[in-house]
Design an enzyme around this catalytic site. Structure first.
Site, PDB file in Angstrom:
ATOM      1  N   GLU A 145      43.556  55.329  40.987  1.00  0.00           N
ATOM      2  CA  GLU A 145      43.325  56.511  40.152  1.00  0.00           C
ATOM      3  C   GLU A 145      42.671  57.651  40.939  1.00  0.00           C
ATOM      4  OE1 GLU A 145      44.852  56.742  37.340  1.00  0.00           O
ATOM      5  OE2 GLU A 145      45.438  54.643  37.513  1.00  0.00           O
ATOM      6  N   HIS A 148      45.212  59.487  42.730  1.00  0.00           N
ATOM      7  CA  HIS A 148      45.889  60.479  41.886  1.00  0.00           C
ATOM      8  C   HIS A 148      45.135  61.802  41.889  1.00  0.00           C
ATOM      9  CE1 HIS A 148      49.355  58.632  40.064  1.00  0.00           C
ATOM     10  NE2 HIS A 148      48.676  57.595  39.610  1.00  0.00           N
TER      11      HIS A 148
END
Length: 191
Positions: A145, A148
């Site tokens: 994450e 990202h």
């Protein structure tokens, strides 16, 4: 918010760095709710998968916000923990390879190298700094994450490994894909 709000490669926004959140506002809280709703809606459409986490960029909001599932084992527990401005402050342990999927990479999984332990700092929904020591699957999810937030997708970590890409079959098992064919047929994932 519905699963259709989740953007997928080759959308160029997934390759952009997200901006820091300076104040945790009602808008930030609404963003977290939208992310949670989209994650649960996506998960409800998949018989063999859970939504482990989601970054704001995946619903096309370039803000450094991620949500991480509170319980990876219980699909009925749909609580997510928001992390604002998450940052890895230390990598520890060894590099291990394991399977990863992504709501923004449709229908494919990859075997990705990640550190087995990390330390993360972030801000919680109340604006307080928190620190997390993560290992195993949680460490992998957080690295995925936070990538990202930096414009990196898990396929970027896979290079020249002939057993790297997989597809989920109807029984919920991962079947290996032909590496050369996958890379050739999906060249737009690396653009």
């Amino acid at each position: 918010m519905k699963k259709e709000a989740i953007i997928t490669l080759p959308n160029p926004h997934l390759r952009q760095k997200s901006q820091r959140v300076h104040v945790v506002s009602d808008e930030t809280r609404q963003l977290i709710k939208d992310m949670t709703d989209a994650s649960i809606d996506w998960e409800n459409s998949r018989p063999h998968e859970i939504s482990a986490a989601l970054a704001a960029v995946q619903i096309d909001r370039l803000e450094r916000v991620v949500i991480v599932r509170a319980d990876f084992e219980d699909k009925d527990n749909q609580e997510f923990i928001p992390l604002i401005n998450p940052e890895i402050v230390k990598y520890e342990g060894e590099i291990t390879y394991d399977y990863e999927g992504c709501l923004s990479v449709k229908d494919f999984y990859g075997k990705v190298p990640r550190y087995s332990k990390i330390r993360v700092k972030a801000i919680n929904i109340d604006g307080d700094e928190i620190r997390i020591k993560a290992n195993g699957f949680l460490a992998r999810v957080l690295q995925h994450e936070i990538d990202h937030c930096n414009g990196i997708v898990f396929v970027d970590h896979i290079r020249d490994d002939h057993q790297a890409f997989y597809r989920l079959n109807d029984e919920g098992e991962l079947d290996p894909l032909d590496y050369e064919r996958y890379v050739k047929d999906n060249a737009d994932l690396w653009d």
